[in-house]
Design an enzyme around this catalytic site. Structure first.
Site: not given
Ligand code: LLP
Length: 470
Positions: A326-327, A366, A397-398, A427
């Site tokens: 799940e990328p 982020r 404003c931070e 994100y």
């Molecule tokens: N599968 C599940 C169950 C997840 O919770 C996530 C991400 C993904 C797949 C995809 O992950 P990725 O391949 O995009 O890393 N907001 C944070 C990242 C939070 C990820 C949450 N879950 C950031 O900006 O780094």
């Protein structure tokens, strides 16, 4: 005709398309410092659509989807919509043959309204509402990942043997990985999934107590969840799931996760006489945000992870289950570039230089949330001036509203200049807020020299429309 040549070393030493580059492969430096993505000049797009502007390279997204399918031909690849989702993007992902991981009613509704096939959708969530489960059932989503004991009977009550629901049990494999503690989900002590330790009720019984005979068999909370799912005639247990964390640059944590999940698969076979056909290793595949930063090597992942799964299963006399991944970030982050206009440049006591831009933590939280590092470059005019470290800060404003700390930018940087921040496709817009009532930015897709507005800029009228009494 536009002249193109590699980006000069003055600002950024790494050219686009080279390994470790945060820029989309289509990035080209054109005349007068213009930077083109997908054949579209970013400064020209900024003039046309305004700033802050998010630009998404359609060809880069599609190429990344294809790279996953080519590297993992026997696996099923689900794009994680939480990284970023729009109707157009859902269409590209569907056309490229990927599935979609959604984690809310909003993502599910948007994707299906855009025509994404529900049977290729997988629903996640640690707190799925009864309405979300009902909607998922009504739409006939392909798979639902179970995250707590309560949702097992809840989902079972919505499913029947003649219209069963395919489910996976989310396991916490005890593997710590990811760029920040806030995104490490592979270890106990965080809210997701079922641990391999713990007792049948998941309330802290000693390890192994989830198994009637104990005997050191792995399982714990996860084994108990599996037992309860198998008791439900309306649920089909397709397999086990785990998600370790995000922005992971090494394959090793995935190999450890495979070992632990296969151990549980063997225990399930021994205990229940069933071989589960799927193993989902979640996402977390890292990408470079700054030149030379390592990302996850997809070729290495593809060479080692399926082989380890097959090897571990063979060792335990199990058929090799199908691999699911799940990328999210690795599909869209490198396809996005954020363009900001500098509103002011400030030199403060202590020798600090700040360039304040017209966006900030509302479109990219982020850096404030995870201390995330980014690259940035001046675009839209050529500068041969030497560089100096500048903090690129937002307009909110931070004091913590910093986008890029210590960026090397030309000393002649001035108000009105444009700055481009790569790796902006994941994100950022999906986590954007309306802080200070600064509207969320517009998003344009670029492809073959053409820019298409996908999402318009949010205005104060959007806020006022939601007000009922004022
Ligand atoms: N599968 C599940 C169950 C997840 O919770 C996530 C991400 C993904 C797949 C995809 O992950 P990725 O391949 O995009 O890393 N907001 C944070 C990242 C939070 C990820 C949450 N879950 C950031 O900006 O780094």
């Amino acid at each position: 005709m536009t002249l193109t040549h590699p980006l000069p070393a003055v600002q950024q030493p790494v050219a686009p398309a080279s390994p470790g580059s945060p820029w989309p492969a289509s990035a080209r430096l054109a005349r007068h410092g213009e930077l083109e993505i997908g054949g579209v000049g970013l400064a020209e797009a900024a003039d046309r659509f305004g700033t802050p502007l998010y630009v998404l390279d359609e060809a880069e997204v599609r190429a990344r989807c294809r790279a996953y399918r080519a590297a993992l031909p026997h696996a099923e690849v689900f794009y994680a919509a939480k990284a970023f989702l729009s109707s157009a993007l859902a269409g590209w992902v569907a056309e490229e043959g990927l599935g979609l991981d959604v984690c809310s009613e909003g993502e599910l509704r948007l994707a299906t309204a855009a025509g994404f096939p529900p049977e290729r959708i997988l629903l996640h969530g640690n707190a799925k509402s009864p309405e979300e489960l009902r909607l998922a059932r009504r739409l006939r989503v392909g798979r639902i990942v179970l995250d707590n004991l309560a949702e097992i009977p809840r989902l079972a009550s919505l499913s029947t043997p003649d219209a069963p629901q395919r489910v996976l049990v989310r396991v916490v494999p005890g593997v710590s990985a990811g760029h920040h503690e806030a995104v490490r989900t592979g270890v106990v002590g965080q809210k997701f999934g079922f641990a391999l330790e713990g007792g049948p009720s998941g309330r802290g019984e000693p390890a192994g107590a989830g198994w009637q005979d104990g005997a050191g068999a792995p399982g714990g909370e996860a084994a108990e969840a599996v037992r309860r799912v198998l008791e439900q005639p309306g649920l089909v247990l397709a397999g086990l799931h785990c998600h370790l964390g995000s922005q992971i640059a090494s394959v090793d944590p995935y190999l450890t996760a495979v070992d632990r999940l296969v151990e549980l698969l063997a225990a399930i076979r021994d205990r229940h006489g069933v071989q589960l056909p799927e193993v989902d290793l979640g996402g977390g595949h890292g990408v470079p945000y700054t030149p030379g930063e390592p990302g996850l090597d997809l070729a290495e992942f593809a060479a080692r992870v399926p082989a380890r799964l097959a090897e571990q299963c063979a060792r335990r006399g199990l058929d090799t289950p199908r691999l699911l991944v799940e990328p999210g970030r690795a599909v869209t982050a490198p396809a996005g570039v954020a363009v900001y206009r500098v509103l002011t440049v400030k030199h403060t006591v202590g020798g600090h230089f700040f360039a304040a831009v017209d966006g900030g933590m509302s479109d990219n939280p982020r850096p404030a949330l995870y201390d995330a590092r980014y690259s940035v470059r001046l675009i839209g005019r050529a500068s041969t001036a030497p560089t100096r470290p500048v903090d690129v800060v937002g307009r909110h404003c931070e004091a913590g509203d910093t986008l890029v700390r210590g960026a090397e930018l030309p000393v002649d940087l001035r108000a009105g200049d444009l700055l481009a921040v790569p790796t902006a496709g994941a994100y950022q817009l999906s986590m954007a807020s309306c802080y200070n009532l600064v509207g969320r930015p517009a998003l344009v897709a670029v492809r073959d020299g053409r820019a298409r507005l996908l999402i318009r800029r949010e205005t104060v009228e959007d806020f006022r429309l939601r007000e009922i009494d004022g």
